[in-house]
Scaffold this active site. Structure first.
Site, PDB file in Angstrom:
ATOM      1  CB  SER A 262     -14.383  -0.715  -6.719  1.00  0.00           C
ATOM      2  OG  SER A 262     -14.195  -1.896  -5.987  1.00  0.00           O
TER       3      SER A 262
ATOM      4  CD  GLU B 267      -7.145  -5.104  -9.285  1.00  0.00           C
ATOM      5  OE1 GLU B 267      -7.691  -5.110  -8.158  1.00  0.00           O
ATOM      6  OE2 GLU B 267      -6.223  -5.871  -9.598  1.00  0.00           O
TER       7      GLU B 267
ATOM      8  CG  HIS C 197     -12.186  -4.698  -6.315  1.00  0.00           C
ATOM      9  ND1 HIS C 197     -11.957  -3.349  -6.515  1.00  0.00           N
ATOM     10  CD2 HIS C 197     -11.097  -5.337  -6.834  1.00  0.00           C
ATOM     11  CE1 HIS C 197     -10.792  -3.171  -7.111  1.00  0.00           C
ATOM     12  NE2 HIS C 197     -10.248  -4.368  -7.331  1.00  0.00           N
TER      13      HIS C 197
ATOM     14  CG  PHE D   6      -4.589 -15.382 -11.814  1.00  0.00           C
ATOM     15  CD1 PHE D   6      -3.404 -14.677 -11.886  1.00  0.00           C
ATOM     16  CD2 PHE D   6      -5.625 -14.854 -11.066  1.00  0.00           C
ATOM     17  CE1 PHE D   6      -3.254 -13.470 -11.225  1.00  0.00           C
ATOM     18  CE2 PHE D   6      -5.491 -13.658 -10.395  1.00  0.00           C
ATOM     19  CZ  PHE D   6      -4.297 -12.959 -10.476  1.00  0.00           C
TER      20      PHE D   6
ATOM     21  CG  ASP E 213       4.115 -11.348  -4.832  1.00  0.00           C
ATOM     22  OD1 ASP E 213       4.403 -11.697  -3.675  1.00  0.00           O
ATOM     23  OD2 ASP E 213       2.965 -11.411  -5.312  1.00  0.00           O
TER      24      ASP E 213
HETATM   25  P1  FAD Z   1       1.336  -8.569   3.404  1.00  0.00           P
HETATM   26  O1  FAD Z   1       0.079  -8.172   4.032  1.00  0.00           O
HETATM   27  O2  FAD Z   1       2.602  -7.899   3.860  1.00  0.00           O
HETATM   28  O3  FAD Z   1       1.490 -10.143   3.588  1.00  0.00           O
HETATM   29  C1  FAD Z   1       2.517 -10.850   2.892  1.00  0.00           C
HETATM   30  C2  FAD Z   1       2.856 -12.126   3.668  1.00  0.00           C
HETATM   31  O4  FAD Z   1       3.562 -11.779   4.858  1.00  0.00           O
HETATM   32  C3  FAD Z   1       1.638 -12.923   4.126  1.00  0.00           C
HETATM   33  O5  FAD Z   1       1.969 -14.288   4.042  1.00  0.00           O
HETATM   34  C4  FAD Z   1       1.446 -12.507   5.581  1.00  0.00           C
HETATM   35  O6  FAD Z   1       0.829 -13.515   6.343  1.00  0.00           O
HETATM   36  C5  FAD Z   1       2.900 -12.294   6.008  1.00  0.00           C
HETATM   37  N1  FAD Z   1       3.034 -11.282   7.064  1.00  0.00           N
HETATM   38  C6  FAD Z   1       2.555 -10.030   7.051  1.00  0.00           C
HETATM   39  N2  FAD Z   1       2.911  -9.363   8.176  1.00  0.00           N
HETATM   40  C7  FAD Z   1       3.644 -10.247   8.911  1.00  0.00           C
HETATM   41  C8  FAD Z   1       4.314 -10.177  10.160  1.00  0.00           C
HETATM   42  N3  FAD Z   1       4.316  -9.046  10.884  1.00  0.00           N
HETATM   43  N4  FAD Z   1       4.982 -11.266  10.597  1.00  0.00           N
HETATM   44  C9  FAD Z   1       5.019 -12.414   9.845  1.00  0.00           C
HETATM   45  N5  FAD Z   1       4.381 -12.537   8.648  1.00  0.00           N
HETATM   46  C10 FAD Z   1       3.716 -11.467   8.195  1.00  0.00           C
HETATM   47  N6  FAD Z   1       0.716  -7.257  -6.438  1.00  0.00           N
HETATM   48  C11 FAD Z   1       1.379  -6.363  -7.211  1.00  0.00           C
HETATM   49  O7  FAD Z   1       2.594  -6.509  -7.424  1.00  0.00           O
HETATM   50  N7  FAD Z   1       0.746  -5.295  -7.804  1.00  0.00           N
HETATM   51  C12 FAD Z   1      -0.562  -5.050  -7.588  1.00  0.00           C
HETATM   52  O8  FAD Z   1      -1.116  -4.081  -8.115  1.00  0.00           O
HETATM   53  C13 FAD Z   1      -1.315  -5.962  -6.750  1.00  0.00           C
HETATM   54  N8  FAD Z   1      -2.630  -5.765  -6.494  1.00  0.00           N
HETATM   55  C14 FAD Z   1      -3.278  -6.586  -5.599  1.00  0.00           C
HETATM   56  C15 FAD Z   1      -4.614  -6.313  -5.245  1.00  0.00           C
HETATM   57  C16 FAD Z   1      -5.282  -7.094  -4.323  1.00  0.00           C
HETATM   58  C17 FAD Z   1      -6.705  -6.750  -3.950  1.00  0.00           C
HETATM   59  C18 FAD Z   1      -4.635  -8.219  -3.738  1.00  0.00           C
HETATM   60  C19 FAD Z   1      -5.360  -9.090  -2.760  1.00  0.00           C
HETATM   61  C20 FAD Z   1      -3.321  -8.524  -4.092  1.00  0.00           C
HETATM   62  C21 FAD Z   1      -2.627  -7.714  -5.013  1.00  0.00           C
HETATM   63  N9  FAD Z   1      -1.297  -7.954  -5.362  1.00  0.00           N
HETATM   64  C22 FAD Z   1      -0.606  -7.078  -6.184  1.00  0.00           C
HETATM   65  C23 FAD Z   1      -0.616  -9.143  -4.879  1.00  0.00           C
HETATM   66  C24 FAD Z   1       0.157  -8.882  -3.585  1.00  0.00           C
HETATM   67  O9  FAD Z   1       1.180  -7.934  -3.795  1.00  0.00           O
HETATM   68  C25 FAD Z   1       0.761 -10.224  -3.162  1.00  0.00           C
HETATM   69  O10 FAD Z   1      -0.270 -11.098  -2.742  1.00  0.00           O
HETATM   70  C26 FAD Z   1       1.843 -10.148  -2.111  1.00  0.00           C
HETATM   71  O11 FAD Z   1       2.495 -11.424  -2.053  1.00  0.00           O
HETATM   72  C27 FAD Z   1       1.367  -9.823  -0.701  1.00  0.00           C
HETATM   73  O12 FAD Z   1       0.978  -8.529  -0.587  1.00  0.00           O
HETATM   74  P2  FAD Z   1       0.196  -8.047   0.750  1.00  0.00           P
HETATM   75  O13 FAD Z   1       0.064  -6.591   0.650  1.00  0.00           O
HETATM   76  O14 FAD Z   1      -1.002  -8.855   0.965  1.00  0.00           O
HETATM   77  O15 FAD Z   1       1.343  -8.423   1.843  1.00  0.00           O
END
Ligand code: FAD
Length: 282
Positions: free
Chosen positions: A12, A14, A262, A212, A105
């Site tokens: 895939s 991106e 990916h 990065f 973020d």
């Molecule tokens: P989560 O899974 O919610 O985790 C965020 C933090 O919260 C982690 O430290 C986790 O340990 C903690 N956490 C989660 N649940 C709990 C809980 N219940 N209790 C306590 N702590 C908890 N960002 C963008 O803005 N746009 C994009 O298009 C984008 N694409 C991405 C694609 C991929 C494949 C990846 C890996 C990241 C991407 N990101 C993108 C970055 C991502 O948004 C950031 O890494 C963000 O800080 C975390 O997103 P997440 O969905 O992993 O969050």
């Protein structure tokens, strides 16, 4: 899953939404070159807090019009339930079947979390609102998300996303395969036994990749960092080194039986094409 015949794995790709007309024209050409890799799907990033969100849908629709499956990234931080509901309806109306669901973020200076705190809340909401319509991808962090309290907490958070309804995951870029395999084993032990697809970042320049990696909490091994720094402005050597290292990384992952790869294309085709060509020849 559509497996690439020469590489033996589904792939895939991106992209990020282009900001200018010129960028859009260039990306259209890049996509045409990369479709030769027969990607299983292409995903398009999304700017948390407002930037590039319309561009994400436009780019996804352009990819679908070219006959490819496309998935918008979709983040929930700072958003209301009503706005997420509207966006999901827009995605469904556009015929989108796959979403990369993230917390995102917030840009600095932005207000609070909004009505969703974690990606697991978004995944649960998507399932509540749309049932099994979407294949939901989530993010995974083999070297721990930078804001996590501990690796164990981060694994638990990952498992929560899976329990909330994620179908598969894509990792943050990494260069340490041990960290990836340990993460997969530990996630499986917690019952989070979905495909966790390695996210592969080609290396085409040294300052960009170092910055990065530092920002997203991915470690560049000392030997790689030193080699990259030693090349200075010699871009040809950086690119040659990057192709060797990333092809080896992909080859090791393939040999160990990963479900797919990916590629973070950064809207460029040359490095991804070259890596895949080399993989096909091995
Ligand atoms: P989560 O899974 O919610 O985790 C965020 C933090 O919260 C982690 O430290 C986790 O340990 C903690 N956490 C989660 N649940 C709990 C809980 N219940 N209790 C306590 N702590 C908890 N960002 C963008 O803005 N746009 C994009 O298009 C984008 N694409 C991405 C694609 C991929 C494949 C990846 C890996 C990241 C991407 N990101 C993108 C970055 C991502 O948004 C950031 O890494 C963000 O800080 C975390 O997103 P997440 O969905 O992993 O969050």
């Amino acid at each position: 899953m559509s497996t690439h015949p020469a590489i033996g794995l589904p792939l895939s790709l991106e992209f990020f939404p282009p900001k200018t007309e010129e960028g859009a024209t260039k990306l259209t050409a890049v996509r045409q070159q990369l479709y030769a890799l027969q990607p299983e799907f292409c995903s398009v990033t999304y700017g948390a807090g407002g930037s590039t969100q319309d561009g994400t849908l436009q780019t996804v629709q352009a990819i679908m019009a070219e006959g490819q499956e496309a998935a918008p990234h979709f983040s929930c931080i700072g958003a209301s339930r009503a706005s997420i509901r509207d966006k999901l309806a827009q995605f469904q109306a556009a015929g989108i079947k796959r979403i990369v669901a993230l917390r995102g973020d917030l840009p600095s200076g932005y207000g609070g979390f909004g009505e969703f705190r974690y990606a697991s809340d978004l995944v649960a909401f998507i399932r509540e609102e749309t049932g099994s319509h979407f294949h939901i991808e989530v993010g995974a962090y083999p070297e721990m998300h930078p804001q996590a309290r501990s690796p164990q907490d981060d694994l638990t958070a990952f498992a929560t996303k899976v329990k909330a309804g994620a179908n598969s995951a894509i990792t943050q870029m990494f260069f340490n395969t041990d960290a990836y395999f340990r993460f997969v084993d530990e996630a499986y032990a917690l019952g989070a036994d979905i495909h966790i697809v390695p996210g592969i970042m080609p290396i085409t320049n040294s300052s960009g990749i170092i910055r990065f990696a530092d920002n997203c909490g991915a470690e560049i091994p000392r030997w790689m960092r030193l080699r990259l720094q030693s090349f200075g402005d010699d871009t040809a050597s950086i690119k040659a080194f990057g192709l060797d290292v990333i092809t080896d990384l992909c080859d090791q992952l393939r040999t160990a039986g990963v479900p797919a790869l990916h590629f973070y294309t950064m809207n460029q085709s040359a490095a991804v094409l070259e890596i895949c060509q080399r993989l096909g020849g091995r």
